[in-house]
Structure formats: structure tokens, C-alpha cells
Enzyme design. Structure first.
Site, PDB file in Angstrom:
ATOM      1  NE  ARG A 174      -1.647  -2.433   2.657  1.00 14.08           N
ATOM      2  CZ  ARG A 174      -1.905  -3.679   2.227  1.00 14.08           C
ATOM      3  NH1 ARG A 174      -3.053  -3.935   1.672  1.00 14.08           N
ATOM      4  NH2 ARG A 174      -1.039  -4.654   2.379  1.00 14.08           N
ATOM      5  CB  THR A 175       3.526   2.560   2.185  1.00 11.96           C
ATOM      6  OG1 THR A 175       2.802   2.073   3.310  1.00 11.96           O
ATOM      7  CG2 THR A 175       4.101   3.918   2.491  1.00 11.96           C
TER       8      THR A 175
ATOM      9  CG  HIS B 295       3.767   3.876   8.507  1.00 12.74           C
ATOM     10  ND1 HIS B 295       3.960   4.668   7.388  1.00 12.74           N
ATOM     11  CD2 HIS B 295       3.265   2.692   8.042  1.00 12.74           C
ATOM     12  CE1 HIS B 295       3.592   3.978   6.309  1.00 12.74           C
ATOM     13  NE2 HIS B 295       3.179   2.779   6.685  1.00 12.74           N
TER      14      HIS B 295
ATOM     15  NE  ARG C  79       7.043   0.508   4.600  1.00 10.94           N
ATOM     16  CZ  ARG C  79       5.840  -0.030   4.722  1.00 10.94           C
ATOM     17  NH1 ARG C  79       5.669  -1.327   4.579  1.00 10.94           N
ATOM     18  NH2 ARG C  79       4.797   0.729   4.971  1.00 10.94           N
TER      19      ARG C  79
ATOM     20  CE  LYS D 260      28.581  -3.114  -7.970  1.00 16.36           C
ATOM     21  NZ  LYS D 260      28.628  -1.929  -8.829  1.00 16.36           N
TER      22      LYS D 260
HETATM   23  N1   CP Z   1      -0.258   0.017   5.848  1.00 15.22           N
HETATM   24  C1   CP Z   1       0.935  -0.272   5.264  1.00 15.22           C
HETATM   25  O1   CP Z   1       1.954   0.319   5.568  1.00 15.22           O
HETATM   26  O2   CP Z   1       0.853  -1.226   4.288  1.00 15.22           O
HETATM   27  P1   CP Z   1       2.082  -1.752   3.434  1.00 15.22           P
HETATM   28  O3   CP Z   1       3.038  -2.411   4.395  1.00 15.22           O
HETATM   29  O4   CP Z   1       1.484  -2.715   2.439  1.00 15.22           O
HETATM   30  O5   CP Z   1       2.728  -0.561   2.782  1.00 15.22           O
END
Ligand code: CP
Length: 355
Positions: A91-92, A174, A141, A120
Site C-alpha cells: 500500500r505505501t 509511520h 521505507r 559491493k
Molecule cells: N499500511 C501499510 O503500511 O501497508 P504496506 O506495508 O502494504 O505498505
């Protein structure tokens, strides 16, 4: 202290900078009183949240026609973004990717360090600095807590800084998930989050979404929180201390049934096995923290059920058909409000409002 003074005084080494209070760090990630690097939920005050929600609503409305979509696609067609997602995400990643496309931002991506020169021996810090040579924004992420913040700190010390957006870092934060969760609550309650009772259920200890959403609650008056979890996965003390400091009432319980009927919103979460090094998840009976179809009769008629997704067993798919289950809408909201955030960072939010 302004940003330049801050850069020359306290930011000389990461160790010292990382120990500062969030409030002391924020000027470093802010430009012209606007968010530059989006790293922490604490950057999102009520004024900013409502501005982003209005921008997201305006963008949705504007892009309903081909003409409006073409205008949106041209707003940032001179910008490029890198999506560096080296921890799994659906999703993110996809919502940011599509949000970029709505605004015309061209994208490139790394989703696996084995395909970059990190194999490397290049450090992650050097890898990210390299990306910044080619793009105007990095959305990240990363599994390591603090790594996204460290990257933003590092970039701000270079002669070509680019904004960094935190798409999830370790177990810690998050912030854009909290942004979309608050946007979903705002839309569900016709703009009125004040006074609501919100139950957060599940693995609260290791869930970064519930941590970030708890920080946002300081923006709303009269909100009450109920933390429902197995005793092994209670909300961490730093969040409870934050809530006490801001006079936000909360309860902690293992009895989901005792809060179901009182909640205006139920925020379900899954057990976070991926952080499980010691096998602690296996010892826990998680089933009392499932939302089942029969629970629909026990909740308020206008209570909304959220989940950051992905889910495993904690919400019965039969619940999806109920109009109060809004998690599919919630994930779609993420694309629009993330587009609004990038529009804000690049200064085209006023053009959206104008359109
Ligand atoms: N809610 C969320 O962060 O979903 P993903 O891990 O799929 O990005």
C-alpha cells in the site's frame, strides 16, 4: 534558533543530533514554516492536517475530469522522485507511486538492496546520497529504526539536499499512515474528530501505525483512547507518557468486549511477526483480539472499523460487507493525502486549491 544556526551548532554529529527532543529537531526538517522532510507524526499539527485534508479533497474533485487530471499531471512534471523501499510494502509503495503519477512526478525505485551497489559494500547512507544526485525527493521505507531520520539529517548537510519522506522506519514511526488514518477519521466523522473514543486493538507494542496515530491525537479535543492488547504487546511507555503529558485520557485492557460498544472508531492491527526475534508471538493467544462478524451487533451503528492492512486473521472477511468497515476506503485515501503532502512540500498546494 533558525535552521542555519541549527545546522552549524548542534547538528555536527549524528549521535548528538539523534538524542535531541523532537521539538528541537523539527526546525531542521522545516523550510519556510512548511514541512520539508516528513519524518515524524509530531510534525503534523492540526492546522497542517486540515490543510492537507482540504488539499486532498480538492485534488480528488479536480481529477474527476480528464481536463482536471491533465492539470494535476502537469503540476510537478518537472520533478523526479526515488522510491527506496527495502522492506516489504504494497500500500505505501503503490499509493506513493500513484500519487507521484497524479502530480506528474517521474519515479524510479529500488525495492531490494541486492540489486543496488550495496552488495559491493556501499553503505546505505552513500546509496541514498547517490539517489539524491538524480532525483528531487526520496520516499523511503527501511527496517532500521531512525535510518530515515538519519538520511534526512545527512541530506540537509549536503550541497544538494532533497526532501525525504518516511514511508515506515523500523518499529518506530509511520507518519504518512497516521496522516491517512486521520484523513479517514476526518471524512468518516464529517470533519469532527474532537470528542471521539478510539479503540486501538492488537499488537500495540510493535505496531508503528498505532504509535504514529497516537501522536496525532494531541491535535483533537476530548479524544479518549482505549488500548486493547495481549499483555505481551501493550502500548510502549513512551507513548503512554506522551498521552499523559498532553492530558489525553486512555485505558489499557485485554477485554475487547468491554470497549466495543463505547468506541466511535475501532482501529485493528495485525500481530507483527516480522519483528519477532525471540519467538514471543508464538506464545500469545491472539484470538480474543479478532473482530468477528458477530461483533457487528455489539458496536455503535455509526462506529467505523479501520485497519492499516495487510490483515491476517484479525478481521473476518465477512465483516467487509458492513458499511462500517472502511479499511478499503482508508487505503485509497492514502494515495490522495500522500499526493497532497507532496504537493505541499513542493509548493503547488495553492494551485490545487485555486483549481
Ligand atoms: N499500511 C501499510 O503500511 O501497508 P504496506 O506495508 O502494504 O505498505
Amino acid at each position: 534558533m533558525d535552521r542555519t544556526q541549527l545546522m552549524t551548532s548542534i547538528s555536527a554529529d549524528w549521535e548528538s543530533f539523534s538524542k535531541l527532543e523532537i521539538a528541537e529537531k523539527l526546525p531542521y526538517f522545516t523550510r519556510n514554516e512548511k514541512i520539508y522532510d516528513c519524518l515524524f507524526a509530531q510534525q503534523l499539527d492540526r492546522g497542517r492536517l486540515e490543510h492537507l485534508f482540504r488539499t486532498a479533497d480538492a485534488l480528488r474533485k479536480m481529477t474527476k475530469t480528464r481536463e482536471g487530471m491533465n492539470i494535476a499531471n502537469s503540476l510537478l512534471s518537472h520533478k523526479r522522485a526515488m522510491l527506496y523501499f527495502v522492506q516489504p510494502s504494497t500500500r505505501t509503495f503503490l499509493s506513493f507511486l500513484n500519487a507521484c503519477h497524479i502530480l506528474g512526478i517521474k519515479t524510479s525505485e529500488i525495492r531490494d538492496t541486492t540489486t543496488s551497489s550495496e552488495v559491493k559494500g556501499e553503505t546505505p547512507e552513500d546509496a541514498v546520497r547517490t539517489f539524491s544526485s538524480y532525483v528531487d525527493m526520496i520516499i523511503m521505507r527501511h527496517p532500521a529504526p531512525g535510518f530515515v531520520e538519519k538520511t534526512a539529517w545527512l541530506m540537509n548537510r549536503t550541497d544538494r539536499p532533497v526532501p525525504i519522506i518516511n514511508g515506515g522506519s523500523g518499529k518506530d514511526q509511520h507518519p504518512t499512515q497516521a496522516l491517512l488514518d486521520a484523513y479517514t477519521l476526518y471524512k468518516s466523522f464529517d470533519g469532527e474528530i474532537d470528542g471521539k473514543t478510539i479503540a486501538m486493538v492488537g499488537d500495540l507494542k510493535r505496531g508503528r501505525t498505532v504509535r504514529s496515530l497516537s501522536y496525532l491525537m494531541k491535535n483533537y479535543k476530548g479524544v479518549k483512547l482505549a488500548f486493547v492488547s495481549p499483555k505481551q504487546f501493550r502500548m510502549e511507555n513512551d507513548i503512554l507518557e506522551f498521552l499523559r503529558r498532553h492530558n489525553i485520557p486512555f485505558i489499557e485492557t485485554e477485554d475487547f468486549g468491554s470497549v466495543m460498544g463505547e468506541a466511535d472508531a475501532i482501529y485493528m492491527t495485525r500481530i507483527q511477526d516480522e519483528h519477532d526475534k525471540a519467538g514471543e508471538s508464538k506464545a500469545v493467544d491472539y484470538s480474543p483480539f479478532y473482530f468477528k462478524k458477530e461483533h457487528l451487533g455489539a458496536i455503535k451503528k455509526d462506529c467505523v472499523i479501520l485497519h492499516p492492512l495487510p490483515r491476517r486473521f484479525e478481521i473476518d472477511p465477512a465483516v467487509d460487507e458492513d458499511r462500517r468497515a472502511i479499511y478499503w476506503r482508508q487505503e485509497r485515501n492514502g494515495m490522495w493525502v500522500r499526493a497532497a503532502l507532496m504537493a505541499h512540500i513542493f509548493g503547488v498546494d495553492s494551485a490545487i486549491a485555486h483549481e
